[in-house]
Design an enzyme around this catalytic site. Structure first.
Site, PDB file in Angstrom:
ATOM      1  CD  GLU A 140      -1.226   0.067   3.703  1.00  0.00           C
ATOM      2  OE1 GLU A 140      -2.357  -0.400   3.488  1.00  0.00           O
ATOM      3  OE2 GLU A 140      -0.861   0.466   4.814  1.00  0.00           O
ATOM      4  CG  ASN A 194       7.161  -0.138  10.332  1.00  0.00           C
ATOM      5  OD1 ASN A 194       6.707   0.937   9.955  1.00  0.00           O
ATOM      6  ND2 ASN A 194       8.055  -0.812   9.621  1.00  0.00           N
ATOM      7  CD  GLU A 241      -2.570  -3.051  11.621  1.00  0.00           C
ATOM      8  OE1 GLU A 241      -2.162  -3.690  10.635  1.00  0.00           O
ATOM      9  OE2 GLU A 241      -1.962  -3.012  12.701  1.00  0.00           O
ATOM     10  CG  PHE A 267      17.108   0.773  19.481  1.00  0.00           C
ATOM     11  CD1 PHE A 267      16.541   1.223  20.658  1.00  0.00           C
ATOM     12  CD2 PHE A 267      17.554   1.705  18.564  1.00  0.00           C
ATOM     13  CE1 PHE A 267      16.414   2.583  20.910  1.00  0.00           C
ATOM     14  CE2 PHE A 267      17.438   3.079  18.807  1.00  0.00           C
ATOM     15  CZ  PHE A 267      16.852   3.508  19.984  1.00  0.00           C
TER      16      PHE A 267
END
Length: 668
Positions: A200, A235, A288, A348
């Site tokens: 998308e 994300n 979503e 991280f």
């Protein structure tokens, strides 16, 4: 009401559900893998059942074994928490066949809304704004390139069955498609046993805002306002807040109306979250729907006073919603920080091990209406395992205003002491002081834009540097006082003050320090500027708390040679303290040289070698991929930091490596 429920999860969410069940008078059954036998959720539950080995596929994802555990213990219902089986449509169906209630929405709703492709079709049909994209499964990188060129780069590749930031990659051009397609598909298969992906349009400079809804089995559906989750890394949400700085009342109502319309389209009956990507102009598009409890649900609970877990249990039992829309009122501001076992100074990378220190901040409501809440599933001595998500806890603060909630979050982060693994606390504390966060000018790109080289704790400057020195000097004074007491050389009774001259070194700068003790107060002169310090801190306490002039200050403190390491507000510094005579001699001491070699490539985290891309004797360039190491369900590409020739390879595909284990070596 149910007499006994089973929690098909682990960690902090299992503990969170147990607390509400206990409040409702419901007995609980915990399930655990072999790795979690001594975990907190097992201790908290009324009883537990061991369901399999450490890998989640053999334990927490084993539906048959969990149903057997229900039958063994007489559990009437199952709460899935989030992750694991919470969005697997076949699970509630199997439970229903076994005569067990699923504390969540119907299998039909999970199937329709849990599938990202199908949910977009449903949203469009329900009149919900949707992001441009291809509403079908992408079969190959070339197919994805064709779609991307139609809708325009950048695009986002996403796992159809995804969630939690897994199986997502952003692609800026066709040359990036093949590698990201492969990685997204692999992560999707590993995390969800479903490798379907779709594409998308990626909205540039977006914000991530979601609406919390509740629906019962009698057709009643309400919303509980929005949460903003724009602070994300890879994300994965890092900080969440409620409400959102961006929304006005009109936009909030439009979002809520669309969320409820989508829920009504599938007769939704539980807690659920409709997620939107929003532009800075307040435009928004359906992203979503998560058909489960969200990690960030506490911020909604704090501003509404609604216990979402309790409502889920009551809805599953068949009760009507306890609230009408008119009963929902929003009070104050809430912020949640996710505390992860990951080293922010090493990009991280996950950090596993035993928690040698774990001390939470005090949780209470103070006179200013500030509440601190910690949702955790660990305790001191517990282990952070390589097999599961690296979240340690969630730190939530609630206050009348956003700035007050931020200030409470700052203090709470500085009061949270963790050792044994490397947590992201300092990074979160730095974010709490960042101008863009304070101003509310947020986007999901904020971390990438503001920390392009990763996070390195800064040295304190100005007034903060003076606070750091004051803390270290005050700690040194307490240590010296204890030494005097041990050596029986205590000051004569009636002495009001003792003067001590010192030199404090922070970074490359020296400060002349004079200490004067007056009863419970220390008067510390730093380069001639007076600082008043009051603290009851004692050696061994990992958190220093006290007053520095008029400020209430919390800081992490650890002993180092001749001083203290102090961490506060996202800054970190070693403050070394000498007597004035010793400080004069220190300038003649040679500086330690770094003789480390960059010939070896070592594993930056405990993990599994998924692929090795090079062979011995091959030449590589800086940035070339060397191998993939999987840790905490995420695949990490290790790239060459130099041009060179591979001399020897020590690791092979399928090897399990410890942190700093050698993977390969370059020629000299």
């Amino acid at each position: 009401m149910f007499k006994k429920i089973l929690i098909a999860n682990r960690g902090e969410i299992a503990c969170r559900i147990i607390k509400t069940a206990r409040k409702m008078g419901i007995k609980t059954v915990a399930v655990c893998s072999e790795a979690d036998r001594d975990a907190m959720h097992v201790e908290m539950a009324d009883e537990f059942v061991m369901i399999g080995p450490a890998p989640s596929a053999l334990s927490y994802l084993n539906m048959d074994r969990i149903i057997e555990a229900c039958k063994e213990t007489g559990a009437e219902a199952v709460h899935p928490g989030y992750g694991f089986l919470s969005e697997r449509a076949e699970f509630p169906e199997l439970l229903k066949q076994a005569g067990i209630t699923f504390i969540g929405p119907s299998a039909r709703a999970i199937s329709a809304l849990g599938d990202k492709i199908e949910s977009k079709r449903l949203a469009a049909a329900a009149g919900v704004s949707t992001v441009p994209g291809f509403m079908g499964v992408i079969e190959s990188p070339q197919h994805a390139i064709t779609i991307a060129e139609e809708i325009g780069y950048p695009v986002m590749i996403k796992a159809s069955a995804g969630g939690g930031g897994k199986g997502i990659r952003i692609v800026n051009g066709p040359e990036e498609m093949a590698e990201n397609f492969k990685l997204a598909r692999s992560e999707a298969a590993n995390s969800f046993a479903d490798d379907r992906i779709f594409v998308e349009k990626y909205i540039t400079n977006p914000r991530h805002i979601e609406i919390q809804i509740l629906g019962d089995k009698h057709g009643n559906i309400i919303h509980l306002g929005e949460r903003e989750c724009s602070i994300q890394r890879r994300n994965q949400k890092v900080i969440e807040e409620a409400p959102s700085v961006l929304l006005d009342e009109e936009t909030r109502q439009k979002m809520a109306d669309q969320a409820i319309a989508l829920a009504k389209a599938v007769d939704y009956d539980s807690a659920g979250t409709v997620e939107f990507v929003a532009g800075q102009d307040k435009s928004f598009y359906f992203l979503e729907m998560n058909t489960r409890l969200q990690v960030e649900h506490p911020v909604t609970e704090m501003i509404t006073g609604v216990d979402l877990v309790e409502q889920m249990i009551r809805i599953a039992y068949g009760e009507k919603l306890s609230y009408a829309q008119s009963d929902i009122h929003f009070k104050g501001w809430a912020i949640e920080s996710r505390i992860y076992a990951e080293d922010p100074t090493r990009n991280f990378l996950p950090s596993t091990g035993r928690l040698t220190i774990y001390r939470e901040p005090e949780s209470d409501v103070n006179a200013d209406g500030v509440t601190v809440r910690t949702d955790s599933g660990v305790e001191e001595g517990g282990e952070i395992s390589v097999y599961y998500d690296p979240m340690i806890a969630k730190l939530i603060t609630h206050a009348p205003t956003r700035l007050e909630a931020i200030q409470a979050q700052r203090q709470a982060l500085d009061s949270l002491a963790i050792e044994g693994v490397r947590p992201n606390i300092a990074f979160l504390a730095a974010l709490m002081n960042h101008p863009r966060w304070l101003s509310g000018e947020l986007s999901t790109n904020l971390l990438a834009e503001e920390f392009p080289e990763g996070y390195k704790p800064a040295l304190p400057e100005g007034d903060m540097a003076r606070q750091f020195i004051a803390i270290a000097v005050a700690a040194e004074h307490v240590h010296n006082q204890r030494k005097r007491e041990v050596s029986k050389s205590i000051r004569p009774a009636g002495a009001l003050k003792v003067e001590q001259n010192r030199v404090a070194i922070l970074g490359k700068q020296s400060y002349s320090v004079k200490v004067e003790e007056r009863q419970q107060t220390l008067l510390i002169s730093i380069d001639g500027e007076p600082v008043r310090v009051i603290s009851a801190w004692q050696p061994g306490n990992p958190v220093w708390a006290g007053h520095i002039d008029r400020d209430v200050v919390f800081a992490q403190i650890r002993p180092v040679l001749n001083g203290s390491r102090v961490m506060h507000g996202g800054c970190s510094a070693d403050i070394v303290i000498y007597r004035a005579s010793a400080a004069k001699l220190m300038r003649f001491m040679p500086e330690r040289q770094d003789n480390t070699s960059s010939k070896q490539v070592v594993c930056p985290m405990p993990g599994l070698v998924k692929s090795v891309f090079v062979t011995e004797g091959v030449e590589v360039k800086q940035g070339d991929p060397l191998c993939i190491v999987e840790a905490m369900k995420m695949e990490n590409i290790l790239r060459s930091e130099r041009d060179g020739t591979i001399a020897k390879i020590f690791a092979r595909e399928g090897d399990s490596l410890a942190v700093d284990a050698e993977i390969l070596e370059f020629t000299a």
